[in-house]
Write an enzyme that holds these catalytic residues in place. Structure first.
Site, short mmCIF file in Angstrom:
data_model
loop_
_atom_site.label_atom_id
_atom_site.label_comp_id
_atom_site.label_asym_id
_atom_site.label_seq_id
_atom_site.Cartn_x
_atom_site.Cartn_y
_atom_site.Cartn_z
CB SER A 27 -0.96 0.00 1.20
OG SER A 27 -0.26 -0.13 2.43
CD GLU A 29 0.69 7.71 5.12
OE1 GLU A 29 0.33 6.63 5.65
OE2 GLU A 29 1.25 8.62 5.74
CB THR A 60 -1.80 12.26 5.28
OG1 THR A 60 -1.41 13.38 4.46
CG2 THR A 60 -0.82 11.11 5.06
CE1 TYR A 61 -9.75 14.79 7.87
CE2 TYR A 61 -8.79 15.20 10.02
CZ TYR A 61 -9.86 15.26 9.17
OH TYR A 61 -11.06 15.79 9.60
CG HIS A 89 -4.47 9.15 6.66
ND1 HIS A 89 -3.29 9.09 7.36
CD2 HIS A 89 -4.33 8.28 5.63
CE1 HIS A 89 -2.47 8.22 6.79
NE2 HIS A 89 -3.08 7.73 5.73
NE ARG A 119 -3.04 11.44 20.38
CZ ARG A 119 -1.97 11.57 21.16
NH1 ARG A 119 -1.97 11.06 22.38
NH2 ARG A 119 -0.89 12.19 20.72
CG ASP A 121 0.88 14.41 15.28
OD1 ASP A 121 1.12 13.87 16.36
OD2 ASP A 121 1.24 13.95 14.18
CB ALA A 140 -6.51 5.99 17.84
CE1 TYR A 160 3.22 6.51 16.23
CE2 TYR A 160 1.52 5.21 17.31
CZ TYR A 160 1.89 6.28 16.54
OH TYR A 160 0.92 7.14 16.08
CD GLN A 227 11.15 16.40 3.55
OE1 GLN A 227 11.34 15.48 2.75
NE2 GLN A 227 10.37 17.43 3.28
CG PHE A 231 8.54 13.43 10.05
CD1 PHE A 231 7.59 14.36 10.46
CD2 PHE A 231 8.15 12.12 9.89
CE1 PHE A 231 6.28 13.98 10.70
CE2 PHE A 231 6.84 11.72 10.13
CZ PHE A 231 5.90 12.67 10.54
CG HIS A 281 1.41 1.95 4.59
ND1 HIS A 281 0.25 2.01 3.84
CD2 HIS A 281 1.60 3.21 5.08
CE1 HIS A 281 -0.25 3.23 3.89
NE2 HIS A 281 0.55 3.98 4.62
NE ARG A 287 10.18 14.36 -3.13
CZ ARG A 287 11.28 14.94 -2.67
NH1 ARG A 287 12.40 14.24 -2.64
NH2 ARG A 287 11.26 16.17 -2.24
#
Length: 307
Positions: A27, A29, A60-61, A89, A119, A121, A140, A160, A227, A231, A281, A287
């Site tokens: 999948s 994202e 994503t959201y 999302h 849940r 950020d 969540a 996680y 980058q 993150f 995933h 990209r």
């Protein structure tokens, strides 16, 4: 990851037949584009990856629901335009239950049947303390349960391998994961990780804690080391020193950076396959080249039928 040289990758994957590799579930994202130029790149990337027959692609959201409208629009367009299943999302940050439920009903009305429930950020960004809305979902797990009352969605949640930065301990980490699965989630997708032993250790702990749902390996190709490292630090994912050393001094050498990124990602995914992982995933960052190459390395060809 092991110290196995990347040159051994073809030999390692050659032990898997094309039929076996075709059974891998992939999948992809994406994030919703903010400008017309970014939207053009979004569709170019999607058009390149869609023929690889992913299980689904997700959009994503933004923090605090800031991309809600774009997420809905992009997801509703994807299946119509490409025939690929798409997941939206959804977070519960900064919104009441009624507001979130309205979004879910909007997804349902738009024909969206898959949701990645998080849940989320706060608008201040990753790593900031979560403050539930006074009338909102507090976790969540509550969000998943709420979604289930509205429709029969396929729901994915996050997990996680290095523990959520705000989890007090591993017991709390797995109790939270169990609540999300018990509430109705179909699978958990990991946060990015770069040391495969962390993934395998996490899966073992989850199984020992009674979690039986699939735990999908979330893979972040390093398109831009600076980058991604920034993150990763905010979300609690570590980057092994040997990976950092490979990218050292390549800030102004994009061609070599791309080659090193491909080698690092290829080594990671081939070791995972070698050890029995069948679901991936990929965080694409909108990209296609590196993700497309990895999918090809895993045996996925546009002409392979998923039927």
């Amino acid at each position: 990851m092991s110290d196995t040289p990347i040159l051994s990758t073809p030999d390692r994957l050659s032990r898997q037949s094309d039929k076996e590799l075709a059974k891998l579930d992939l999948s992809f994202e994406f994030f919703p584009p903010k400008t017309d130029k970014m939207e053009a790149r979004f569709w170019e990337t999607l058009d390149r990856l869609a023929p690889l027959s992913p299980r689904f692609v997700s959009v994503t959201y933004g923090a605090g629901g800031t991309t809600r409208g774009r997420t809905t629009r992009m997801v509703s367009q994807i299946e119509k335009q490409t025939g690929v299943k798409a997941a939206a999302h959804l977070t519960c940050v900064g919104a009441s239950k009624d507001e979130v439920n309205d979004v879910v009903r909007g997804y349902k009305d738009a024909g969206i049947s898959r949701i990645v429930a998080l849940r989320g950020d706060p608008p201040e960004g990753v790593g900031q303390p979560f403050q539930p809305h006074p009338e909102g979902y507090r976790s969540a797990a509550e969000l998943v349960a709420g979604i289930r009352t509205i429709g029969s969605f396929d729901i994915s949640v996050a997990c996680y391998p290095e523990k959520h930065p705000q989890s007090p301990d591993w017991y709390a980490e797995f109790e939270n994961l169990k609540r999300k699965i018990d509430a109705g989630a179909s699978r958990a997708i990991t946060q990015m990780f770069f040391d495969n032993e962390l993934y395998f250790r996490y899966v073992d702990r989850a199984r020992n804690a009674g979690v039986e749902a699939p735990i999908v390996a979330g893979i972040q190709p390093i398109h831009n080391f600076k980058q991604i490292a920034s993150f990763a630090g905010k979300c609690g994912s570590s980057i092994p020193s040997w990976i950092a050393e490979r990218f050292e001094g390549l800030e102004d050498d994009p061609e070599t950076h791309a080659l090193v990124a491909a080698a690092v990602a290829a080594e990671q995914v081939t070791e995972l396959v070698d050890r029995g992982v069948t679901e991936f995933h990929f965080y694409t960052m909108n990209r296609s080249p590196l993700v497309y190459a990895l999918a090809r390395l895993l045996g996925r060809r546009p002409e392979i039928s998923r039927g």
